[in-house]
Motif scaffolding. Structure first.
Motif, PDB file in Angstrom:
ATOM      1  N   PHE A  59       0.850  -1.202   0.000  1.00 38.55           N
ATOM      2  CA  PHE A  59       0.000   0.000   0.000  1.00 38.55           C
ATOM      3  C   PHE A  59       0.884   1.249   0.000  1.00 38.55           C
ATOM      4  N   HIS A  60       1.924   1.213   0.789  1.00 44.96           N
ATOM      5  CA  HIS A  60       2.832   2.366   0.834  1.00 44.96           C
ATOM      6  C   HIS A  60       3.469   2.601  -0.527  1.00 44.96           C
ATOM      7  N   MET A  94       2.096   2.155  -3.236  1.00 44.31           N
ATOM      8  CA  MET A  94       1.079   2.795  -4.098  1.00 44.31           C
ATOM      9  C   MET A  94       0.708   4.184  -3.569  1.00 44.31           C
ATOM     10  N   GLU A  95       1.459   4.668  -2.605  1.00 42.31           N
ATOM     11  CA  GLU A  95       1.222   5.972  -1.955  1.00 42.31           C
ATOM     12  C   GLU A  95      -0.140   6.033  -1.274  1.00 42.31           C
ATOM     13  N   ARG A  96      -0.502   4.937  -0.698  1.00 37.26           N
ATOM     14  CA  ARG A  96      -1.766   4.904   0.057  1.00 37.26           C
ATOM     15  C   ARG A  96      -1.475   4.502   1.497  1.00 37.26           C
ATOM     16  N   THR A  97      -2.419   4.806   2.368  1.00 39.74           N
ATOM     17  CA  THR A  97      -2.184   4.515   3.785  1.00 39.74           C
ATOM     18  C   THR A  97      -2.206   3.011   4.071  1.00 39.74           C
ATOM     19  N   LEU A 127      -5.358   0.837   5.240  1.00 42.33           N
ATOM     20  CA  LEU A 127      -6.341   0.172   4.370  1.00 42.33           C
ATOM     21  C   LEU A 127      -6.332  -1.342   4.534  1.00 42.33           C
ATOM     22  N   LEU A 148      -9.362  -4.263  -3.602  1.00 40.90           N
ATOM     23  CA  LEU A 148      -8.090  -3.785  -3.048  1.00 40.90           C
ATOM     24  C   LEU A 148      -6.961  -4.770  -3.328  1.00 40.90           C
ATOM     25  N   GLU A 200      -5.837  -4.547  -6.839  1.00 44.05           N
ATOM     26  CA  GLU A 200      -5.022  -3.329  -7.006  1.00 44.05           C
ATOM     27  C   GLU A 200      -3.599  -3.568  -6.506  1.00 44.05           C
ATOM     28  N   LYS A 219      -1.574  -2.865  -9.693  1.00 42.90           N
ATOM     29  CA  LYS A 219      -1.294  -1.437  -9.876  1.00 42.90           C
ATOM     30  C   LYS A 219       0.187  -1.133  -9.663  1.00 42.90           C
ATOM     31  N   LYS A 239      -7.125  16.966   3.205  1.00 49.36           N
ATOM     32  CA  LYS A 239      -6.624  15.687   3.714  1.00 49.36           C
ATOM     33  C   LYS A 239      -5.124  15.788   3.980  1.00 49.36           C
ATOM     34  N   LYS A 257      -3.120  15.569   7.480  1.00 48.31           N
ATOM     35  CA  LYS A 257      -2.025  14.606   7.664  1.00 48.31           C
ATOM     36  C   LYS A 257      -0.782  15.309   8.181  1.00 48.31           C
TER      37      LYS A 257
END
Lengths: 153, 603
Positions: free
Chosen positions: A88-89, A91-94, A97, A133, A136, A140, B8, B12
């Motif tokens: 997730f990191h 993919m620049e996501r938290t 998730l 998810l 992805e 992704k 957001k 953060k």
């Protein structure tokens, strides 16, 4: 408005704990690409699948062996979670998730245990978000891969 | 970049923590949660021990329920007192003292309960209730120092889920203990209920040792200085003198607005939790004792899940979009809850909820919606708001005051509901009044939060108008409700008498019935000389019937007889079943049949 104010210092034990926590957080901060993630998920599937078949085929395992298997499973769970967070990191996501995957999957397992005949209903009801998810995560591109062509140029 | 993305990012950036802080906070949070969940193991063990205690000491169900009442009262009041002291001695010390206390009381219960009367048991459990009340204020106080205002909402939602794990743990452990087991030379015989008070304290003791070592009352004590900003008092330390905490919290109007709202939450939450099993049985016609239907199990299993979802979501909304203000979100939730409850009441009154596919689905859906709304307010009003009000130094007492109202609200709600449902059900309103009562509480919660919103906006006039409306509404509903309730009770008594006259002969046999009627006649004749109207005569007959019944048979037997008549009447609605289901004592009565006196009263 304070009436009691004292300077507080941390004990050596607490400072050791602080360093341990920094080490743990660093583990979660890392990134992994799609290929590494896919490979690690295959390893996780082998571990969990193996456990499933083992418990089905050998229901009367000794107490010591059961404890050992459960310990391995606990480590495997944490390790798998770590890989998901890292991806997730990438993919620049938290990394938070991960709960959107873990909670519905847990719900599917629990409800299916109660009502084995209705598993398909619960799978459809709770499974869409984790499936999306997970796909992805597998498909992704992440930061590292996106940056590669630029680096080549 | 869109506005949402920008906000957001800004959020953060403003909530970045130094390396390792989140993990350290996680450790703290997990251990505090584990300690609190262990408290539950030494509280809910009682319900599993109750049947064994009844068998050994002959306690009645009412006595067991009374022990719970004492526990709840001590717990609610204990929150007030212990909350205040936890601000003085610190949340961690408070929780540790509570753990030691509950271990001791449970051990006395387990080891010393070979003799004693009801008062001894009730007194010990009352003491446990008081000691257990150190947990919640201590826990809230510790966590207040570890979270910024805008982080507390989500945390409270997740924490609510975690503390339930203690209840789950004892639910799993108790059957194992009661079934009996052997470890080496240590043998626990099946049905040994005393071990329910001996084994859980061992778990509490183990976790208490971990709790003494790992968690700290503030980030400063773990090497993180200035990470969390406390809006109430940002100076070092987490304790204040008792007098200061008392003065600050008691004179803070916010506490009282939240306390009223939380009483409403307790009223709805506990009412829906405690009575849902009876709702399934009475409204949907489910067998809830031996063969619980899948839909009921699914609904009961889904309730905690949707409750957690709602709690986390409401916390997140209040954190992210209202800068940590809980009242706007709570207000909307209370009003949504009221709307759901009103619709449920109408639907039940119309008979749309019942033993049909659509009726069952509708009934279960309402329970889930109530669970979401009630538990959403539970986390933000009960856990997040006290931290915002008291900060790290006075959150303990703020939590104590607010949480105690949850138990008072719950007690009031269950007291009213229990009586009203019995009266209205017989009068043909079904369970709709269950929802109506909950609507009243939810509306009060919404109004309380509305008044707080107006107060915070500086609109004092409208705020006073809302409070006045609340007072008038409570008074009006109390007066009119009591009057209507008394009327319904009188009507039900009348109906019971009529049913007795209609069905009594078949139930009790002609001989017994004639005897009863003759005695009623005598009593009635003695007291109706001066009464002219038929209505009064019937009323007198009713009174005489009850008087005679209770005097002759004793209250319990008499109530049983009346219940039998009601059951017989219900069964008679379906003549084909009635004949098979109800074994009429008249059929077995071998005594010669006598004629019923021609002038039998009110037949």
């Amino acid at each position: 408005m304070s009436t009691e104010s004292t300077t507080i210092t941390a004990s050596p034990f607490q400072l050791k704990l602080k360093n341990l926590c920094i080490g743990i957080e660093k583990q979660f901060d890392k990134h992994i690409n799609r290929q590494s993630f896919a490979l690690r998920m295959v390893i996780a599937a082998v571990i969990f699948g193996g456990n499933h078949f083992l418990t089905k085929s050998q229901p009367d395992l000794s107490g010591g062996l059961t404890v050992a298997i459960n310990l391995i499973l606990a480590v495997a769970f944490v390790w798998t979670g770590l890989q998901i967070v890292r991806r997730f990191h990438d993919m620049e996501r938290t990394g938070g998730l991960i709960w959107a995957i873990v909670i519905p999957v847990w719900a599917i397992v629990k409800v299916t245990e109660q009502f084995p005949d209705q598993w398909i209903i619960w799978l459809v009801l709770f499974g869409a978000v984790p499936l999306k998810l997970f796909l992805e995560l597998l498909l992704k591109k992440g930061i590292q891969e996106a940056a590669e062509p630029e680096a080549m140029l | 970049m869109s506005i949402a993305a920008e906000s957001k990012l800004e959020w953060k950036e403003s909530h970045k923590h130094p390396p390792g802080f989140r993990a350290r906070r996680g450790f703290n949070w997990f251990t505090v949660g584990l300690m609190y969940s262990m408290y539950y193991m030494c509280r809910y063990n009682f319900r599993f021990a109750a049947p064994g205690m009844q068998e050994e000491f002959g306690f009645t169900t009412t006595q067991i329920a009374d022990i719970w009442v004492w526990f709840s009262l001590a717990y609610g009041t204990g929150q007030l007192i212990n909350g205040l002291f936890s601000d003085r001695i610190g949340g961690k010390t408070s929780m540790l003292l509570g753990a030691i206390g509950t271990i001791l009381v449970n051990s006395i219960y387990g080891f010393g309960s070979f003799a004693g009367n009801f008062s001894t048991f009730a007194g010990l459990w009352l003491l446990n209730g008081y000691i257990q009340a150190t947990g919640a204020p201590g826990m809230v106080k510790i966590n207040a120092a570890w979270f910024n205002r805008e982080e507390r909402g989500v945390f409270s939602g997740i924490f609510g889920f975690m503390i339930q794990s203690g209840q789950v743990a004892i639910s799993k452990l108790a059957p194992v203990i009661l079934a009996g087991f052997t470890i080496g030379v240590f043998v626990v015989e099946p049905g040994s209920w005393r071990y329910l008070f001996i084994i859980p304290p061992i778990f509490v003791a183990i976790i208490a040792v971990v709790f003494a070592l790992i968690p700290k009352q503030s980030p400063e004590e773990t090497g993180y200085r200035g990470v969390i900003h406390d809006e109430i008092d940002n100076s070092d330390g987490t304790t204040v003198p008792v007098k200061q905490a008392f003065k600050f919290i008691f004179s803070n109007p916010l506490v009282w607005f939240y306390a009223v709202a939380y009483a409403a939450t307790g009223a709805v939450r506990h009412s829906s939790d405690q009575l849902s099993i009876l709702y399934f049985r009475d409204v949907m016609g489910f067998n809830m004792t031996t063969d619980i239907p899948g839909i009921a199990i699914s609904t009961l299993a889904l309730i905690p899940m949707v409750a957690v979802g709602g709690s986390v979501l409401s916390g997140w909304v209040s954190d992210r979009f209202y800068r940590g203000n809980r009242y706007p979100v709570a207000m909307v939730l209370y009003f949504i809850e009221s709307i759901v409850l009103v619709i449920a009441a109408i639907v039940v009154l119309k008979g749309l909820v019942g033993p049909s596919t659509s009726g069952i689905l509708l009934g279960c859906m309402f329970l889930l919606l109530i669970a979401i709304t009630a538990n959403s307010t539970h986390s933000i009003v009960g856990a997040a708001a006290p931290m915002d009000i008291g900060g790290k130094k006075m959150a303990g007492f703020a939590a104590g005051v607010i949480d105690s109202f949850q138990y008072y609200g719950s007690a009031l709600s269950l007291f009213i509901t229990g009586r009203v449902i019995v009266a209205t059900q017989k009068a043909g309103y079904g369970w709709s009044f269950w929802f109506i009562i909950m609507t009243g509480f939810a509306l009060m919660g919404g109004c309380s939060m509305l008044a707080l919103t107006l107060k915070q906006k500086g609109k004092r006039g409208p705020m006073r108008a809302v409070i006045t409306f609340m007072v008038i509404a409570v008074l009006t509903v109390s007066i009119l409700g009591t009057r209507k309730y008394n009327q319904l009770v009188a009507i039900n008594e009348q109906q019971t008498t009529e049913t007795f006259y209609e069905s009594g002969e078949e139930i009790f046999g002609t001989l017994e019935y004639n005897k009863i009627v003759a005695e009623i006649q005598e009593l009635t004749a003695a007291s109706t000389d001066s009464v002219a109207s038929v209505e009064n005569e019937q009323q007198k007959a009713t009174n005489a019937f009850y008087q005679w019944g209770e005097e002759t048979c004793g209250t319990r037997k008499f109530n049983q007889m009346v219940e039998e008549i009601w059951e017989f009447k219900d069964a008679s609605a379906d003549p084909s079943e009635a004949v098979e289901d109800v074994e009429s004592p008249a059929a077995n009565n071998e005594a010669p049949v006598e004629e019923v006196p021609a002038d039998a009263p009110a037949k």
